[in-house]
Design a protein around this motif. Structure first.
Motif, PDB file in Angstrom:
ATOM      1  N   PHE A  82      94.240  59.925  40.430  1.00  0.00           N
ATOM      2  CA  PHE A  82      93.515  58.744  41.220  1.00  0.00           C
ATOM      3  C   PHE A  82      91.941  59.123  41.120  1.00  0.00           C
ATOM      4  O   PHE A  82      91.626  59.892  41.894  1.00  0.00           O
ATOM      5  CB  PHE A  82      94.170  58.862  42.782  1.00  0.00           C
ATOM      6  CG  PHE A  82      93.692  57.794  43.594  1.00  0.00           C
ATOM      7  CD1 PHE A  82      94.155  56.522  43.441  1.00  0.00           C
ATOM      8  CD2 PHE A  82      92.431  57.943  44.445  1.00  0.00           C
ATOM      9  CE1 PHE A  82      93.807  55.406  44.236  1.00  0.00           C
ATOM     10  CE2 PHE A  82      92.203  56.713  45.121  1.00  0.00           C
ATOM     11  CZ  PHE A  82      92.990  55.591  45.313  1.00  0.00           C
ATOM     12  N   GLU A  83      91.325  58.111  40.651  1.00  0.00           N
ATOM     13  CA  GLU A  83      89.904  58.247  40.247  1.00  0.00           C
ATOM     14  C   GLU A  83      89.250  56.997  40.888  1.00  0.00           C
ATOM     15  O   GLU A  83      89.778  55.865  40.713  1.00  0.00           O
ATOM     16  CB  GLU A  83      89.532  58.244  38.937  1.00  0.00           C
ATOM     17  CG  GLU A  83      90.314  59.561  38.190  1.00  0.00           C
ATOM     18  CD  GLU A  83      89.685  60.776  38.549  1.00  0.00           C
ATOM     19  OE1 GLU A  83      88.582  60.831  39.061  1.00  0.00           O
ATOM     20  OE2 GLU A  83      90.166  61.934  38.510  1.00  0.00           O
ATOM     21  N   LEU A  84      87.962  57.242  41.314  1.00  0.00           N
ATOM     22  CA  LEU A  84      87.124  55.953  42.105  1.00  0.00           C
ATOM     23  C   LEU A  84      86.036  55.906  41.314  1.00  0.00           C
ATOM     24  O   LEU A  84      85.251  56.947  41.146  1.00  0.00           O
ATOM     25  CB  LEU A  84      87.167  56.264  43.678  1.00  0.00           C
ATOM     26  CG  LEU A  84      88.092  56.343  44.513  1.00  0.00           C
ATOM     27  CD1 LEU A  84      87.988  56.823  45.888  1.00  0.00           C
ATOM     28  CD2 LEU A  84      89.060  54.857  44.628  1.00  0.00           C
ATOM     29  N   GLY A  85      85.474  54.894  41.045  1.00  0.00           N
ATOM     30  CA  GLY A  85      84.235  54.376  40.665  1.00  0.00           C
ATOM     31  C   GLY A  85      83.703  53.254  41.345  1.00  0.00           C
ATOM     32  O   GLY A  85      84.138  52.418  41.750  1.00  0.00           O
ATOM     33  N   PHE A  86      82.272  53.455  41.747  1.00  0.00           N
ATOM     34  CA  PHE A  86      81.640  52.407  42.734  1.00  0.00           C
ATOM     35  C   PHE A  86      80.733  51.752  41.806  1.00  0.00           C
ATOM     36  O   PHE A  86      79.662  52.461  41.189  1.00  0.00           O
ATOM     37  CB  PHE A  86      81.043  52.890  43.899  1.00  0.00           C
ATOM     38  CG  PHE A  86      82.016  53.754  44.712  1.00  0.00           C
ATOM     39  CD1 PHE A  86      82.819  52.991  45.638  1.00  0.00           C
ATOM     40  CD2 PHE A  86      82.263  55.250  44.567  1.00  0.00           C
ATOM     41  CE1 PHE A  86      83.602  53.731  46.364  1.00  0.00           C
ATOM     42  CE2 PHE A  86      83.248  55.730  45.447  1.00  0.00           C
ATOM     43  CZ  PHE A  86      84.033  55.061  46.291  1.00  0.00           C
ATOM     44  N   GLY A  87      80.717  50.361  41.845  1.00  0.00           N
ATOM     45  CA  GLY A  87      79.865  49.388  41.093  1.00  0.00           C
ATOM     46  C   GLY A  87      78.510  49.232  41.927  1.00  0.00           C
ATOM     47  O   GLY A  87      78.687  48.891  43.089  1.00  0.00           O
TER      48      GLY A  87
END
Length: 235
Positions: A175-180
């Protein structure tokens, strides 16, 4: 003159048995392959259904994160500190979490964590839990804080009202998160993605990559990726 009855020779009998065995084995293999294909398709569909449910729920909360009514946060009296950071996250060796302060449009949590009472012209007041009944011309906005946590191969959800983590889906491999991020606070355009941005006010969207695995091994692990924009940041 009587004719002698002629039967099958041993060679013919063995040949017929061998051909029959080949046909039976071939038919059995077709059935086995068909069942295996059906089982793998069912497993893939099950993973897709789980991903669709979980990601759909998270996307809805991301899109409404930071929606505190019809006035900006600076106009809300008694606003809790959580309003200043509607999107937050944490990550350690064994767990990862995403916390959102979002509109409780469907009253999912029962009693809201906060309620903003506003006249939408210049006055707004935040209350813990429910607010008093609105006066004529006022509108109530129910808000909740929800935390999604990935740990021990499970994705869980919790709220301040229900701190016990409820399992949303099992068999989560990653489960990976990236923030624009925007280049500056006044900009709306996403210029890059960062897993741990230093300035949360620049966040304009959230990208999620989730990998689910089939515990029975009938299908390979499937990775699903979605991007959700914060509507309050996009105007």
């Amino acid at each position: 003159m009587r004719r002698r009855a002629r039967g099958f020779s041993l060679v013919e009998l063995l040949l017929a048995l061998a051909m029959g065995l080949v046909l039976v084995l071939g038919g059995s293999q077709v059935v086995i392959d068909s069942r295996a294909t059906h089982a793998s398709q069912q497993a893939a569909m099950s993973l897709q259904d789980d991903a669709r449910f979980v990601l759909g729920k998270i996307i809805q909360d991301i899109r409404q994160a930071g929606m505190f009514g019809c006035l900006a946060t600076g106009f809300i009296e008694n606003a809790p500190p959580a309003f200043d950071r509607p999107v937050s996250w944490s990550g350690g060796a064994g767990a990862k979490s995403l916390t959102l302060v979002t509109a409780d449009a469907g009253n999912e949590s029962g009693k809201p964590d906060w309620t903003v009472l506003s006249d939408c012209t210049g006055s707004a007041q935040a209350y813990t839990g429910n607010s008093p009944a609105p006066a004529p011309g006022e509108i109530r906005f129910a808000l909740r804080q929800v935390t999604y946590t990935f740990e021990a191969g499970q994705l869980k959800v919790s709220t301040p009202a229900a701190p016990a983590k409820a399992v949303l889906v099992d068999n989560v491999q990653a489960f990976e998160l990236g923030f624009g991020l925007a280049a500056k606070p006044a900009s709306l355009q996403v210029v890059r993605y960062d897993a741990a941005p230093a300035d949360a006010s620049l966040i304009r969207s959230v990208r999620i990559q989730m990998t689910l695995r089939d515990p029975s091994g009938r299908v390979k692990a499937q990775t699903y990726s979605v991007v959700a924009a914060l509507r309050n940041q996009l105007g």
